[in-house]
Design a protein around this motif. Sequence first.
Motif, mmCIF file in Angstrom:
data_model
loop_
_atom_site.group_PDB
_atom_site.id
_atom_site.type_symbol
_atom_site.label_atom_id
_atom_site.label_comp_id
_atom_site.label_asym_id
_atom_site.label_seq_id
_atom_site.Cartn_x
_atom_site.Cartn_y
_atom_site.Cartn_z
ATOM 1 N N ARG A 76 0.836 -1.214 0.000
ATOM 2 C CA ARG A 76 0.000 0.000 0.000
ATOM 3 C C ARG A 76 0.865 1.256 0.000
ATOM 4 O O ARG A 76 0.614 2.193 -0.755
ATOM 5 C CB ARG A 76 -0.926 0.023 1.216
ATOM 6 N N ARG A 77 1.858 1.269 0.859
ATOM 7 C CA ARG A 77 2.721 2.441 0.940
ATOM 8 C C ARG A 77 3.513 2.650 -0.353
ATOM 9 O O ARG A 77 3.638 3.780 -0.824
ATOM 10 C CB ARG A 77 3.697 2.296 2.108
ATOM 11 N N PHE A 78 4.048 1.556 -0.880
ATOM 12 C CA PHE A 78 4.849 1.710 -2.096
ATOM 13 C C PHE A 78 3.968 2.098 -3.270
ATOM 14 O O PHE A 78 4.386 2.871 -4.133
ATOM 15 C CB PHE A 78 5.658 0.450 -2.408
ATOM 16 N N PHE A 79 2.744 1.594 -3.311
ATOM 17 C CA PHE A 79 1.838 2.001 -4.382
ATOM 18 C C PHE A 79 1.543 3.500 -4.289
ATOM 19 O O PHE A 79 1.552 4.204 -5.298
ATOM 20 C CB PHE A 79 0.535 1.198 -4.352
ATOM 21 N N ALA A 80 1.302 3.995 -3.079
ATOM 22 C CA ALA A 80 1.075 5.438 -2.897
ATOM 23 C C ALA A 80 2.309 6.223 -3.333
ATOM 24 O O ALA A 80 2.200 7.258 -4.005
ATOM 25 C CB ALA A 80 0.726 5.743 -1.442
ATOM 26 N N THR A 81 3.486 5.731 -2.970
ATOM 27 C CA THR A 81 4.741 6.362 -3.388
ATOM 28 C C THR A 81 4.862 6.361 -4.903
ATOM 29 O O THR A 81 5.217 7.367 -5.515
ATOM 30 C CB THR A 81 5.938 5.613 -2.755
ATOM 31 N N ALA A 82 4.547 5.227 -5.508
ATOM 32 C CA ALA A 82 4.652 5.101 -6.964
ATOM 33 C C ALA A 82 3.648 6.002 -7.678
ATOM 34 O O ALA A 82 3.968 6.601 -8.709
ATOM 35 C CB ALA A 82 4.451 3.648 -7.379
ATOM 36 N N VAL A 83 2.440 6.099 -7.145
ATOM 37 C CA VAL A 83 1.439 6.976 -7.760
ATOM 38 C C VAL A 83 1.888 8.433 -7.683
ATOM 39 O O VAL A 83 1.787 9.175 -8.664
ATOM 40 C CB VAL A 83 0.042 6.778 -7.125
ATOM 41 N N LEU A 84 2.397 8.832 -6.527
ATOM 42 C CA LEU A 84 2.928 10.194 -6.416
ATOM 43 C C LEU A 84 4.061 10.406 -7.416
ATOM 44 O O LEU A 84 4.101 11.410 -8.124
ATOM 45 C CB LEU A 84 3.417 10.475 -4.993
#
Length: 134
Positions: A76-84
């Motif tokens: 979840r965190r890495f996906f949020a990082t990747a989306v940003l």
Amino acid sequence: MGVPGQLLRFGVVGICAMAVHYVVVTSLLRFVAVPGRPAVLHANVLGFLCAFPVSYLGHRHATFAATGVPHHLAMRRFFATAVLGFLVNEGLLALLVTATRLDYRAALVIVLGTVAALTFVLARCWAFAAGQAP
């Protein structure tokens, strides 16, 4: 694991993900779409989606393996990082291909390198950082 080791692993994983991203974008524009500014941005979305699993799995198992952050939380965190990172990627790419005379391939390399630095900091300090509340 120290920062130099993480940077090396991050770089190797990042180059693999960047290669997937770059090949997807350039292949779509060469074989499927007519090259142009909107087509570049659409192809970039697909490039991101194809490169994300390479990036996450590589960083999960190589770059930040020793952190012990549970998969569901790290994902979840890495996906949020990747989306940003992708939003910065897409915005900067749009700016470079519309406001400059750079070829989309050169602009894409500049953008991918810039976003890599942002991604490393966010991944190290948050996405894969152990000991933080979800």
